[in-house]
Scaffold this motif. Structure first.
Motif, short mmCIF file in Angstrom:
data_model
loop_
_atom_site.label_atom_id
_atom_site.label_comp_id
_atom_site.label_asym_id
_atom_site.label_seq_id
_atom_site.Cartn_x
_atom_site.Cartn_y
_atom_site.Cartn_z
N LEU A 62 0.83 -1.20 0.00
CA LEU A 62 0.00 0.00 0.00
C LEU A 62 0.86 1.25 0.00
O LEU A 62 1.88 1.32 0.70
N PRO A 63 0.44 2.28 -0.76
CA PRO A 63 1.18 3.55 -0.69
C PRO A 63 1.04 4.14 0.72
O PRO A 63 0.09 3.82 1.44
N GLN A 64 1.96 4.98 1.08
CA GLN A 64 1.92 5.60 2.41
C GLN A 64 2.05 7.10 2.27
O GLN A 64 2.84 7.59 1.46
N ARG A 65 1.27 7.81 3.07
CA ARG A 65 1.37 9.26 3.16
C ARG A 65 0.66 9.71 4.43
O ARG A 65 -0.15 8.98 5.00
N PRO A 66 0.93 10.91 4.89
CA PRO A 66 0.27 11.39 6.11
C PRO A 66 -1.19 11.74 5.83
O PRO A 66 -1.51 12.33 4.80
N PRO A 67 -2.09 11.40 6.75
CA PRO A 67 -3.51 11.72 6.55
C PRO A 67 -3.82 13.21 6.75
O PRO A 67 -4.81 13.71 6.24
N TYR A 68 -2.97 13.89 7.50
CA TYR A 68 -3.15 15.32 7.76
C TYR A 68 -1.78 15.92 8.02
O TYR A 68 -0.83 15.20 8.34
N PRO A 69 -1.64 17.22 7.85
CA PRO A 69 -0.33 17.86 8.03
C PRO A 69 0.26 17.58 9.41
O PRO A 69 -0.44 17.66 10.43
N GLY A 70 1.51 17.21 9.44
CA GLY A 70 2.20 16.96 10.70
C GLY A 70 2.12 15.52 11.17
O GLY A 70 2.78 15.15 12.14
N ALA A 71 1.31 14.68 10.51
CA ALA A 71 1.17 13.28 10.91
C ALA A 71 2.27 12.45 10.25
O ALA A 71 2.85 12.84 9.24
N VAL A 76 -2.35 3.85 2.89
CA VAL A 76 -3.58 4.34 2.26
C VAL A 76 -4.24 3.14 1.58
O VAL A 76 -3.70 2.57 0.63
N ALA A 77 -5.41 2.74 2.07
CA ALA A 77 -6.06 1.50 1.64
C ALA A 77 -7.13 1.70 0.58
O ALA A 77 -7.96 0.82 0.38
N ASP A 78 -7.11 2.81 -0.14
CA ASP A 78 -8.14 3.07 -1.14
C ASP A 78 -8.25 1.94 -2.17
O ASP A 78 -9.35 1.56 -2.56
N GLU A 79 -7.13 1.39 -2.59
CA GLU A 79 -7.16 0.36 -3.64
C GLU A 79 -7.78 -0.94 -3.14
O GLU A 79 -8.14 -1.80 -3.95
N LEU A 80 -7.94 -1.10 -1.82
CA LEU A 80 -8.55 -2.31 -1.27
C LEU A 80 -10.06 -2.18 -1.09
O LEU A 80 -10.73 -3.16 -0.76
N LEU A 81 -10.59 -0.99 -1.27
CA LEU A 81 -12.01 -0.76 -0.99
C LEU A 81 -12.94 -1.54 -1.91
O LEU A 81 -14.08 -1.80 -1.54
N ASP A 82 -12.48 -1.94 -3.07
CA ASP A 82 -13.33 -2.73 -3.96
C ASP A 82 -13.24 -4.23 -3.67
O ASP A 82 -13.92 -5.02 -4.31
N ASP A 83 -12.41 -4.61 -2.71
CA ASP A 83 -12.26 -6.00 -2.31
C ASP A 83 -12.71 -6.13 -0.85
O ASP A 83 -11.90 -6.00 0.07
#
Length: 114
Positions: A62-71, A76-83
């Motif tokens: 899964l790609p990784q990034r902060p959910p909000y500034p400073g985190a 990021v599990a968006d690609e799993l939402l269809d499974d």
């Protein structure tokens, strides 16, 4: 951009845990809970799963990034939402690893001014 209620409804439908999956709106975004344990955040219509051994073993790419500034970075599990089966397994495995929330202290009674 704040997360839409439609996105939260879609995540809940895909995870398919019924009343075990709850959410709380905070600052235009959402925290998602399984059995009272925070397992993910929905920010800018993306699903950020709490970093854990569950995410590392069940969804290492899964790609990784902060959910909000400073985190720190979150998977990021968006690609799993269809499974539905995979996202449910990830959410449940994450919940198993999260600590039980501490009981909240009762609010102190308010004093009336004279």
């Amino acid at each position: 951009m704040a997360t839409d209620q439609d996105f939260i409804d879609y995540v809940a439908e895909q995870v398919a845990l019924g009343e075990r999956l709850t959410h709380k709106k905070m600052f235009g975004e959402y925290a998602l809970y399984v059995d009272g344990k925070v397992v993910a955040f929905a920010c800018d219509n993306s699903l950020f799963v709490k970093p854990s051994d569950a995410a590392a073993s069940l969804a290492p790419g899964l790609p990784q990034r902060p959910p909000y500034p400073g985190a720190r970075d979150y998977p990021v599990a968006d690609e799993l939402l269809d499974d539905s089966d995979t996202i449910r397994r990830l959410v449940l495995a994450t919940a198993e690893l999260m600590p039980v929330p501490r009981p909240r202290k009762a609010a102190a009674p308010r004093r009336r001014g004279r």
